[in-house]
Design an enzyme around this catalytic site. Sequence first.
Site, PDB file in Angstrom:
ATOM      1  N   HIS A 179       0.864  -1.267   0.064  1.00  0.00           N
ATOM      2  CA  HIS A 179       0.084   0.288  -0.017  1.00  0.00           C
ATOM      3  C   HIS A 179       0.937   1.223   0.106  1.00  0.00           C
ATOM      4  O   HIS A 179       2.023   1.272   0.557  1.00  0.00           O
ATOM      5  CB  HIS A 179      -1.031  -0.108   1.256  1.00  0.00           C
ATOM      6  CG  HIS A 179      -2.101   0.967   1.040  1.00  0.00           C
ATOM      7  ND1 HIS A 179      -1.971   2.466   1.390  1.00  0.00           N
ATOM      8  CD2 HIS A 179      -3.242   0.702   0.642  1.00  0.00           C
ATOM      9  CE1 HIS A 179      -3.124   2.828   1.059  1.00  0.00           C
ATOM     10  NE2 HIS A 179      -4.088   1.922   0.932  1.00  0.00           N
ATOM     11  N   ASP A 233      -7.895  -5.456   0.139  1.00  0.00           N
ATOM     12  CA  ASP A 233      -8.523  -6.194  -1.199  1.00  0.00           C
ATOM     13  C   ASP A 233      -8.115  -7.731  -0.831  1.00  0.00           C
ATOM     14  O   ASP A 233      -8.464  -8.588  -1.727  1.00  0.00           O
ATOM     15  CB  ASP A 233      -7.863  -5.609  -2.302  1.00  0.00           C
ATOM     16  CG  ASP A 233      -8.077  -4.288  -2.506  1.00  0.00           C
ATOM     17  OD1 ASP A 233      -7.300  -3.488  -2.719  1.00  0.00           O
ATOM     18  OD2 ASP A 233      -9.580  -3.754  -2.774  1.00  0.00           O
TER      19      ASP A 233
HETATM   20  C1  SDX Z   1      -6.071   0.240  -2.680  1.00  0.00           C
HETATM   21  O1  SDX Z   1      -4.451   4.724  -1.902  1.00  0.00           O
HETATM   22  C2  SDX Z   1      -5.496   4.002  -1.266  1.00  0.00           C
HETATM   23  O2  SDX Z   1      -5.817   4.322  -0.359  1.00  0.00           O
HETATM   24  C3  SDX Z   1      -5.854   2.923  -2.108  1.00  0.00           C
HETATM   25  C4  SDX Z   1      -7.035   2.114  -1.537  1.00  0.00           C
HETATM   26  C5  SDX Z   1      -8.267   2.592  -0.987  1.00  0.00           C
HETATM   27  O3  SDX Z   1      -9.017   2.353  -0.025  1.00  0.00           O
HETATM   28  O4  SDX Z   1      -8.641   3.742  -1.868  1.00  0.00           O
HETATM   29  O5  SDX Z   1      -6.379   1.587  -0.016  1.00  0.00           O
HETATM   30  C6  SDX Z   1      -7.451   0.697  -2.036  1.00  0.00           C
HETATM   31  O6  SDX Z   1      -5.812   0.445  -3.974  1.00  0.00           O
HETATM   32  C7  SDX Z   1      -5.255  -0.751  -2.109  1.00  0.00           C
HETATM   33  C8  SDX Z   1      -4.026  -1.174  -2.851  1.00  0.00           C
HETATM   34  C9  SDX Z   1      -4.505  -2.203  -3.724  1.00  0.00           C
HETATM   35  N1  SDX Z   1      -3.560  -2.744  -4.760  1.00  0.00           N
HETATM   36  C10 SDX Z   1      -2.948  -3.997  -4.503  1.00  0.00           C
HETATM   37  O7  SDX Z   1      -3.006  -4.926  -4.079  1.00  0.00           O
HETATM   38  C11 SDX Z   1      -2.105  -3.947  -5.958  1.00  0.00           C
HETATM   39  C12 SDX Z   1      -0.892  -4.613  -5.718  1.00  0.00           C
HETATM   40  N2  SDX Z   1       0.088  -3.836  -4.772  1.00  0.00           N
HETATM   41  C13 SDX Z   1       0.944  -2.930  -5.374  1.00  0.00           C
HETATM   42  O8  SDX Z   1       0.716  -2.565  -6.864  1.00  0.00           O
HETATM   43  C14 SDX Z   1       1.446  -1.726  -4.852  1.00  0.00           C
HETATM   44  O9  SDX Z   1       1.723  -2.003  -3.483  1.00  0.00           O
HETATM   45  C15 SDX Z   1       0.583  -0.134  -4.565  1.00  0.00           C
HETATM   46  C16 SDX Z   1       0.160   0.187  -5.872  1.00  0.00           C
HETATM   47  C17 SDX Z   1      -0.613  -0.703  -3.673  1.00  0.00           C
HETATM   48  C18 SDX Z   1       1.550   0.765  -4.009  1.00  0.00           C
HETATM   49  O10 SDX Z   1       2.605   1.267  -4.619  1.00  0.00           O
HETATM   50  P1  SDX Z   1       3.625   2.124  -4.211  1.00  0.00           P
HETATM   51  O11 SDX Z   1       3.568   2.721  -2.836  1.00  0.00           O
HETATM   52  O12 SDX Z   1       3.922   3.060  -5.361  1.00  0.00           O
HETATM   53  O13 SDX Z   1       4.704   1.187  -3.831  1.00  0.00           O
HETATM   54  P2  SDX Z   1       5.681   0.517  -4.901  1.00  0.00           P
HETATM   55  O14 SDX Z   1       4.987   0.120  -6.202  1.00  0.00           O
HETATM   56  O15 SDX Z   1       6.734   1.682  -5.144  1.00  0.00           O
HETATM   57  O16 SDX Z   1       6.297  -0.409  -4.421  1.00  0.00           O
HETATM   58  C19 SDX Z   1       7.282  -0.425  -3.238  1.00  0.00           C
HETATM   59  C20 SDX Z   1       8.373  -1.538  -3.483  1.00  0.00           C
HETATM   60  C21 SDX Z   1       8.684  -1.887  -5.085  1.00  0.00           C
HETATM   61  O17 SDX Z   1       9.868  -2.584  -5.124  1.00  0.00           O
HETATM   62  P3  SDX Z   1      11.288  -1.651  -5.238  1.00  0.00           P
HETATM   63  O18 SDX Z   1      10.715  -0.955  -6.441  1.00  0.00           O
HETATM   64  O19 SDX Z   1      11.237  -0.675  -4.241  1.00  0.00           O
HETATM   65  O20 SDX Z   1      12.386  -2.862  -5.229  1.00  0.00           O
HETATM   66  O21 SDX Z   1       7.597  -2.648  -3.140  1.00  0.00           O
HETATM   67  C22 SDX Z   1       7.332  -3.587  -4.057  1.00  0.00           C
HETATM   68  C23 SDX Z   1       7.728  -2.815  -5.388  1.00  0.00           C
HETATM   69  O22 SDX Z   1       8.202  -3.683  -6.585  1.00  0.00           O
HETATM   70  N3  SDX Z   1       5.995  -4.202  -4.103  1.00  0.00           N
HETATM   71  C24 SDX Z   1       5.524  -5.449  -4.427  1.00  0.00           C
HETATM   72  C25 SDX Z   1       4.223  -5.331  -4.342  1.00  0.00           C
HETATM   73  N4  SDX Z   1       3.674  -3.960  -3.757  1.00  0.00           N
HETATM   74  C26 SDX Z   1       4.980  -3.324  -3.902  1.00  0.00           C
HETATM   75  N5  SDX Z   1       6.278  -6.455  -4.666  1.00  0.00           N
HETATM   76  C27 SDX Z   1       5.424  -7.419  -4.824  1.00  0.00           C
HETATM   77  N6  SDX Z   1       4.129  -7.548  -4.514  1.00  0.00           N
HETATM   78  C28 SDX Z   1       3.303  -6.211  -4.200  1.00  0.00           C
HETATM   79  N7  SDX Z   1       1.941  -6.591  -4.030  1.00  0.00           N
END
Ligand code: SDX
Length: 448
Positions: free
Chosen positions: A325, A383
């Site tokens: 998140h 989720d």
């Molecule tokens: C919602 O904003 C909100 O409040 C949203 C929400 C709401 O109520 O409105 O809470 C609802 O959208 C919840 C989130 C649902 N999405 C998912 O479950 C999809 C999977 N999660 C990711 O896509 C990701 O975690 C995000 C998009 C939710 C957050 O992304 P960020 O904060 O931009 O973090 P990031 O993508 O930069 O990740 C940080 C690191 C990365 O590695 P590095 O580049 O630092 O090496 O963590 C890794 C990412 O590769 N990473 C994951 C991961 N999520 C982040 N690796 C594996 N699996 C994952 N799910």
Amino acid sequence: MSQSITADKPDTNKSRADEGGERMALLIVDGEEYELPIRKGTMGPEVIDITKLYRRSRRFTYDPGYTSTASCESKITFIDGANGKLLYRGYPIDELATHGNYLETCYLLLFGELPNKAQYEEFANRITYHTMLHEQMNRFYTGFRRDAHPMAIMVGIVGALSAFYHDSTDIYDPEQRMVASYRMIAKMPTIAAMAYKYSIGQPFIYPRNDLDYAANFLHMCFAVPCEPYEVDPVLARAMDRIFVLHADHEQNASTSTVRLAGSSGANPFACIAAGIACLWGPSHGGANEAALNMLEEIGTVDRIPEYIARAKDKSDPFRLMGFGHRVYKNYDPRAKVMRQTAHEVLDRLGVKEEPLLQVAMELERIALEDEYFIEKRLYPNIDFYSGITLRALGFPPEMFTVLFALARTVGWIAQWREMIEDPNQKIGRPRQLYTGPVERDYVPMDER
Ligand code: SDX
């Protein structure tokens, strides 16, 4: 007098107080000093006010994804990501989800205080008597293919509401804003249920004024005209709690979309339609559908290590849906309540041994012990468990984000109203760092 900005660690830019005692951050660029006011809220990080920075420095700040940018001042919802807390108007989400209900939460988000009995009954009554849709809107549904994704239908139908309810589209009239708010909250369950019924070829079921909000929604989704349908109160309670958990969440992508659309003066129905479109994305509201599809793809517990490895592999675009998140770097407080609700629903339906739940529980256990997820602070988010619960309630995966949109409508509306009523708000218009071609002359085609 200069002091370092109060923070966990000393900040590179010193701060000082101006004559009025207001704390200022000091930005120094090429020897030029810019004093920027520091503002403190009631909770959470301070902000450095850069509203005058461009005018004085002819420079922008740069923050793709707005990871360090506050877009507005708000009194509605607060998230403490480090400690896994979520407050609606100061009340913890787990207390509201456990002791309250969705319409009470709607009142709280809209008006700032929990309603007393008389206020609650008046509000619930207003919502109940706005649940029907203009009868002519039925024809919009028949224009879609039966296999249209219900989120596509939601975007279309909600956007079209402004064609039917133009008597509540003058955003500068407080009474019309209020009517539009009631209409959106009241009609979303009807619109969502009709999208579901249309997708399975069953007749639309009208709302019933003798049922509460969640029970009415389940009735519109699962009743048929041929026989009576009794809503299970345990399942209705679970549905209502799911709505509470999804009601608002600060300035997330879809809420920011609604605010930006509203800042141009667009009518509320068009703004909510824009929010629905944004929520559809798999990184945002589409994650519950994606999480369930992922659990089904994993299928069995023994295949979990393969997917954990893929999630860590930078060359593999696969991510564990339902994990991570932007703000929560601790367990999403909504996920805890969602997890308990999943167990309650599966227990009630006698499907406790649901294989997907076993896979989810084992995946959660492994991920929470894995170095990669611990180091990146990737916890299950709301989720992760909502998909399992919604499927057990009888919804197909493509309806999951529709339910998220239904529940989030009150949050979008509350944030939209706050934006409209904020004297400091103006049309949102971000700038950019331009790295394209410098000015050059047109070259006639036969000379290229
Ligand atoms: C919602 O904003 C909100 O409040 C949203 C929400 C709401 O109520 O409105 O809470 C609802 O959208 C919840 C989130 C649902 N999405 C998912 O479950 C999809 C999977 N999660 C990711 O896509 C990701 O975690 C995000 C998009 C939710 C957050 O992304 P960020 O904060 O931009 O973090 P990031 O993508 O930069 O990740 C940080 C690191 C990365 O590695 P590095 O580049 O630092 O090496 O963590 C890794 C990412 O590769 N990473 C994951 C991961 N999520 C982040 N690796 C594996 N699996 C994952 N799910």
